[in-house]
Write an enzyme that holds these catalytic residues in place. Structure first.
Site, PDB file in Angstrom:
ATOM      1  N   ASP A  98     114.977   0.594 -45.519  1.00  0.00           N
ATOM      2  CA  ASP A  98     115.007   1.553 -46.879  1.00  0.00           C
ATOM      3  C   ASP A  98     114.275   3.141 -46.001  1.00  0.00           C
ATOM      4  O   ASP A  98     113.337   3.056 -45.338  1.00  0.00           O
ATOM      5  CB  ASP A  98     114.067   1.525 -47.788  1.00  0.00           C
ATOM      6  CG  ASP A  98     114.291   2.357 -48.914  1.00  0.00           C
ATOM      7  OD1 ASP A  98     114.587   3.496 -48.869  1.00  0.00           O
ATOM      8  OD2 ASP A  98     114.280   1.815 -49.989  1.00  0.00           O
ATOM      9  N   HIS A 100     114.130   6.218 -47.358  1.00  0.00           N
ATOM     10  CA  HIS A 100     113.568   7.023 -48.441  1.00  0.00           C
ATOM     11  C   HIS A 100     112.169   7.280 -48.151  1.00  0.00           C
ATOM     12  O   HIS A 100     111.476   6.596 -48.266  1.00  0.00           O
ATOM     13  CB  HIS A 100     113.889   6.859 -49.730  1.00  0.00           C
ATOM     14  CG  HIS A 100     115.311   6.737 -50.140  1.00  0.00           C
ATOM     15  ND1 HIS A 100     116.164   5.496 -49.954  1.00  0.00           N
ATOM     16  CD2 HIS A 100     116.121   7.689 -50.349  1.00  0.00           C
ATOM     17  CE1 HIS A 100     117.329   5.762 -50.129  1.00  0.00           C
ATOM     18  NE2 HIS A 100     117.433   7.006 -50.485  1.00  0.00           N
ATOM     19  N   SER A 151     115.391  -2.908 -52.096  1.00  0.00           N
ATOM     20  CA  SER A 151     113.933  -2.975 -51.499  1.00  0.00           C
ATOM     21  C   SER A 151     113.229  -3.491 -52.568  1.00  0.00           C
ATOM     22  O   SER A 151     111.641  -4.159 -52.229  1.00  0.00           O
ATOM     23  CB  SER A 151     113.554  -1.184 -51.346  1.00  0.00           C
ATOM     24  OG  SER A 151     114.292  -0.507 -50.468  1.00  0.00           O
TER      25      SER A 151
HETATM   26 CO1  B1M Z   1     119.374   7.863 -51.261  1.00  0.00          CO
HETATM   27  N1  B1M Z   1     119.649   6.712 -53.074  1.00  0.00           N
HETATM   28  N2  B1M Z   1     120.573   6.810 -50.499  1.00  0.00           N
HETATM   29  N3  B1M Z   1     119.217   9.132 -49.917  1.00  0.00           N
HETATM   30  N4  B1M Z   1     118.506   9.207 -52.635  1.00  0.00           N
HETATM   31  C1  B1M Z   1     118.899   7.041 -54.085  1.00  0.00           C
HETATM   32  C2  B1M Z   1     117.484   6.186 -54.194  1.00  0.00           C
HETATM   33  C3  B1M Z   1     119.907   6.426 -55.229  1.00  0.00           C
HETATM   34  C4  B1M Z   1     119.125   6.243 -56.633  1.00  0.00           C
HETATM   35  C5  B1M Z   1     120.945   7.719 -55.561  1.00  0.00           C
HETATM   36  C6  B1M Z   1     121.942   7.274 -56.606  1.00  0.00           C
HETATM   37  O1  B1M Z   1     122.879   6.568 -56.226  1.00  0.00           O
HETATM   38  N5  B1M Z   1     121.855   8.045 -57.678  1.00  0.00           N
HETATM   39  C7  B1M Z   1     120.614   5.561 -54.436  1.00  0.00           C
HETATM   40  C8  B1M Z   1     119.935   4.122 -54.603  1.00  0.00           C
HETATM   41  C9  B1M Z   1     120.856   3.124 -55.524  1.00  0.00           C
HETATM   42  C10 B1M Z   1     120.531   1.857 -55.554  1.00  0.00           C
HETATM   43  O2  B1M Z   1     119.813   1.226 -54.647  1.00  0.00           O
HETATM   44  N6  B1M Z   1     120.796   1.090 -56.810  1.00  0.00           N
HETATM   45  C11 B1M Z   1     120.571   5.796 -53.321  1.00  0.00           C
HETATM   46  C12 B1M Z   1     121.455   5.420 -52.023  1.00  0.00           C
HETATM   47  C13 B1M Z   1     122.588   4.681 -52.361  1.00  0.00           C
HETATM   48  C14 B1M Z   1     121.366   5.763 -50.548  1.00  0.00           C
HETATM   49  C15 B1M Z   1     122.185   5.352 -49.559  1.00  0.00           C
HETATM   50  C16 B1M Z   1     122.499   3.651 -49.553  1.00  0.00           C
HETATM   51  C17 B1M Z   1     123.530   6.147 -49.427  1.00  0.00           C
HETATM   52  C18 B1M Z   1     124.676   5.604 -48.499  1.00  0.00           C
HETATM   53  O3  B1M Z   1     124.171   5.501 -47.199  1.00  0.00           O
HETATM   54  N7  B1M Z   1     125.571   5.318 -49.069  1.00  0.00           N
HETATM   55  C19 B1M Z   1     121.111   5.665 -48.516  1.00  0.00           C
HETATM   56  C20 B1M Z   1     120.529   4.600 -48.081  1.00  0.00           C
HETATM   57  C21 B1M Z   1     119.901   4.680 -46.641  1.00  0.00           C
HETATM   58  C22 B1M Z   1     118.731   3.485 -46.661  1.00  0.00           C
HETATM   59  O4  B1M Z   1     117.656   3.634 -47.092  1.00  0.00           O
HETATM   60  N8  B1M Z   1     119.035   2.542 -45.650  1.00  0.00           N
HETATM   61  C23 B1M Z   1     120.467   6.885 -48.922  1.00  0.00           C
HETATM   62  C24 B1M Z   1     120.236   8.006 -48.092  1.00  0.00           C
HETATM   63  C25 B1M Z   1     119.359   9.012 -48.705  1.00  0.00           C
HETATM   64  C26 B1M Z   1     119.142  10.322 -47.745  1.00  0.00           C
HETATM   65  C27 B1M Z   1     118.725  10.125 -46.274  1.00  0.00           C
HETATM   66  C28 B1M Z   1     120.215  11.200 -48.033  1.00  0.00           C
HETATM   67  C29 B1M Z   1     118.072  11.106 -48.805  1.00  0.00           C
HETATM   68  C30 B1M Z   1     116.839  10.441 -48.353  1.00  0.00           C
HETATM   69  C31 B1M Z   1     115.976  11.507 -47.392  1.00  0.00           C
HETATM   70  C32 B1M Z   1     114.394  11.149 -47.116  1.00  0.00           C
HETATM   71  O5  B1M Z   1     113.742  10.320 -47.944  1.00  0.00           O
HETATM   72  N9  B1M Z   1     114.059  11.641 -46.046  1.00  0.00           N
HETATM   73  C33 B1M Z   1     118.289  10.239 -50.125  1.00  0.00           C
HETATM   74  C34 B1M Z   1     117.775  10.942 -51.287  1.00  0.00           C
HETATM   75  C35 B1M Z   1     117.109  12.261 -51.140  1.00  0.00           C
HETATM   76  C36 B1M Z   1     118.050  10.342 -52.553  1.00  0.00           C
HETATM   77  C37 B1M Z   1     117.525  10.644 -54.020  1.00  0.00           C
HETATM   78  C38 B1M Z   1     118.808  11.518 -54.334  1.00  0.00           C
HETATM   79  C39 B1M Z   1     116.087  11.527 -54.225  1.00  0.00           C
HETATM   80  C40 B1M Z   1     115.080  10.392 -53.742  1.00  0.00           C
HETATM   81  C41 B1M Z   1     113.917  11.490 -53.677  1.00  0.00           C
HETATM   82  O6  B1M Z   1     113.290  11.969 -52.483  1.00  0.00           O
HETATM   83  N10 B1M Z   1     113.138  11.612 -54.888  1.00  0.00           N
HETATM   84  C42 B1M Z   1     117.750   9.349 -54.724  1.00  0.00           C
HETATM   85  C43 B1M Z   1     117.959   9.533 -56.185  1.00  0.00           C
HETATM   86  C44 B1M Z   1     116.666   9.077 -57.215  1.00  0.00           C
HETATM   87  O7  B1M Z   1     115.586   8.541 -56.677  1.00  0.00           O
HETATM   88  N11 B1M Z   1     117.221   8.929 -58.450  1.00  0.00           N
HETATM   89  C45 B1M Z   1     118.496   8.555 -53.849  1.00  0.00           C
HETATM   90  C46 B1M Z   1     112.064  12.509 -54.854  1.00  0.00           C
HETATM   91  C47 B1M Z   1     110.651  11.356 -54.753  1.00  0.00           C
HETATM   92  C48 B1M Z   1     109.587  12.349 -54.793  1.00  0.00           C
HETATM   93  O8  B1M Z   1     110.806  10.508 -55.642  1.00  0.00           O
HETATM   94  O9  B1M Z   1     110.566   8.512 -53.966  1.00  0.00           O
HETATM   95  O10 B1M Z   1     111.030   8.141 -56.398  1.00  0.00           O
HETATM   96  P1  B1M Z   1     110.559   9.178 -55.415  1.00  0.00           P
HETATM   97  O11 B1M Z   1     108.782   8.847 -55.569  1.00  0.00           O
HETATM   98  C49 B1M Z   1     108.115   8.910 -56.655  1.00  0.00           C
HETATM   99  C50 B1M Z   1     107.836   7.654 -57.243  1.00  0.00           C
HETATM  100  O12 B1M Z   1     108.892   6.912 -57.122  1.00  0.00           O
HETATM  101  C51 B1M Z   1     106.527   7.437 -56.678  1.00  0.00           C
HETATM  102  O13 B1M Z   1     105.734   8.455 -56.593  1.00  0.00           O
HETATM  103  C52 B1M Z   1     106.912   9.481 -56.307  1.00  0.00           C
HETATM  104  C53 B1M Z   1     106.392  10.733 -57.332  1.00  0.00           C
HETATM  105  O14 B1M Z   1     105.142  11.346 -57.381  1.00  0.00           O
HETATM  106  N12 B1M Z   1     106.474   6.689 -55.440  1.00  0.00           N
HETATM  107  C54 B1M Z   1     105.173   6.052 -55.118  1.00  0.00           C
HETATM  108  C55 B1M Z   1     107.344   6.371 -54.672  1.00  0.00           C
HETATM  109  N13 B1M Z   1     106.834   5.528 -53.729  1.00  0.00           N
HETATM  110  C56 B1M Z   1     105.668   5.168 -53.937  1.00  0.00           C
HETATM  111  C57 B1M Z   1     104.557   4.477 -53.428  1.00  0.00           C
HETATM  112  C58 B1M Z   1     103.207   4.371 -54.116  1.00  0.00           C
HETATM  113  C59 B1M Z   1     103.176   4.877 -55.362  1.00  0.00           C
HETATM  114  C60 B1M Z   1     104.241   5.867 -56.124  1.00  0.00           C
HETATM  115  O15 B1M Z   1     102.305   3.410 -53.694  1.00  0.00           O
HETATM  116  C61 B1M Z   1     102.507   2.844 -52.534  1.00  0.00           C
END
Ligand code: B1M
Length: 215
Positions: A98, A100, A151
């Site tokens: 992963d 992200h 993940s």
């Molecule tokens: Co990706 N991606 N992405 N992506 N991406 C998602 C996660 C997805 C939901 C988008 C969608 O389809 N709507 C989807 C997953 C679907 C699934 O698994 N069912 C997805 C996908 C499919 C993919 C790829 C597979 C796409 C592809 O290649 N075809 C690929 C995966 C690559 C891989 O990981 N092997 C991919 C790639 C990418 C980018 C590289 C383009 C980019 C990431 C860049 C980066 O992080 N450096 C990206 C992005 C930006 C997203 C979305 C749009 C936004 C994620 C984000 O940064 N959110 C995302 C959509 C979504 O999440 N709904 C998506 C903002 C961030 C602050 O939130 O990380 O959730 P988040 O963190 C929150 C809480 O979750 C929590 O605290 C934070 C807020 O305070 N939290 C924790 C997180 N970790 C924590 C740990 C803790 C405590 C709290 O303690 C340990």
């Protein structure tokens, strides 16, 4: 567009020209944290929706993520910092497979600003590397982040590996990321894991959990 809308649009459109000036203007009105939570993360949410529904292609998601990271880095020095350092140490990683890391890095910032020593070992980290870092740095807790559905399965495997290695009771584990649910962690994972495993919905819940496990 009003400032707030404009900042949100910058995230959605991946447009960083003029970003700093807009952030400076926003900082005269609100805290850095409020800008991140109420505006920038709202923009990322829209990006996720557009990507999920096929209206946005991956390279553009990447651009949005880059602007988000730039904005958070710019705002970081403006965040409140508590004086109470040395509250404990946590190893933080995005799990194997992963990439992200925006959420994980926010957790890093919030914990670091609130007295914790964070060893952030980055993305795509296998459990062996996470445990090695925890051992090497004398961590008090382990935090794993992951956004893919895959993940959530890896996290379960990681806990199983910790049981196998006999270290389940050594480190409390915090789990977070968009694909996780509280029920999955608190019902499914807890039922198989003899140690402490906690779900954090966001970085602030991560902080209150750390405060709890360290007392
Ligand atoms: Co990706 N991606 N992405 N992506 N991406 C998602 C996660 C997805 C939901 C988008 C969608 O389809 N709507 C989807 C997953 C679907 C699934 O698994 N069912 C997805 C996908 C499919 C993919 C790829 C597979 C796409 C592809 O290649 N075809 C690929 C995966 C690559 C891989 O990981 N092997 C991919 C790639 C990418 C980018 C590289 C383009 C980019 C990431 C860049 C980066 O992080 N450096 C990206 C992005 C930006 C997203 C979305 C749009 C936004 C994620 C984000 O940064 N959110 C995302 C959509 C979504 O999440 N709904 C998506 C903002 C961030 C602050 O939130 O990380 O959730 P988040 O963190 C929150 C809480 O979750 C929590 O605290 C934070 C807020 O305070 N939290 C924790 C997180 N970790 C924590 C740990 C803790 C405590 C709290 O303690 C340990």
């Amino acid at each position: 567009l009003p400032l707030d809308e404009r900042l949100k649009r910058r995230i959605i459109d991946g447009e960083r020209n003029g970003l700093e000036a807009d952030l400076d203007a926003a900082l005269t009105q609100r805290s850095a944290l409020a800008i991140i939570n109420d505006t920038l993360l709202e923009g990322m949410k829209v990006v996720g929706e557009l990507f999920g529904s096929g209206q946005m292609q991956l390279p553009f998601v990447l651009q949005s993520a880059e602007v988000m990271k730039t904005a958070v880095a710019y705002l970081e020095p403006h965040m409140d910092k508590a004086d109470d350092a040395g509250k404990g140490r946590i190893v933080l990683a995005t799990v194997k497979g992963d990439v992200h890391d925006i959420g994980k890095n926010l957790v890093d910032i919030i914990l670091s600003n609130n007295g914790y020593d964070v060893v952030n070992i980055g993305i795509k980290q296998p459990i062996s590397a996470i445990l090695e870092a925890a051992e090497q740095h004398g961590a008090d807790a382990i935090g794993m982040s992951g956004l893919l559905v895959k993940s959530t399965v890896i996290m379960k495997e990681n806990l199983q590996e910790m049981i196998t290695r006999g270290v389940a009771e050594r480190w409390p584990v915090l789990l977070g990321g968009a694909a996780l649910t509280r029920a999955y962690v608190e019902d499914d994972l807890r039922s198989l894991y003899p140690g402490q495993v906690h779900y954090a919905r966001d970085a602030f819940e991560g902080l209150s959990l750390m405060d709890r496990v360290m007392t």
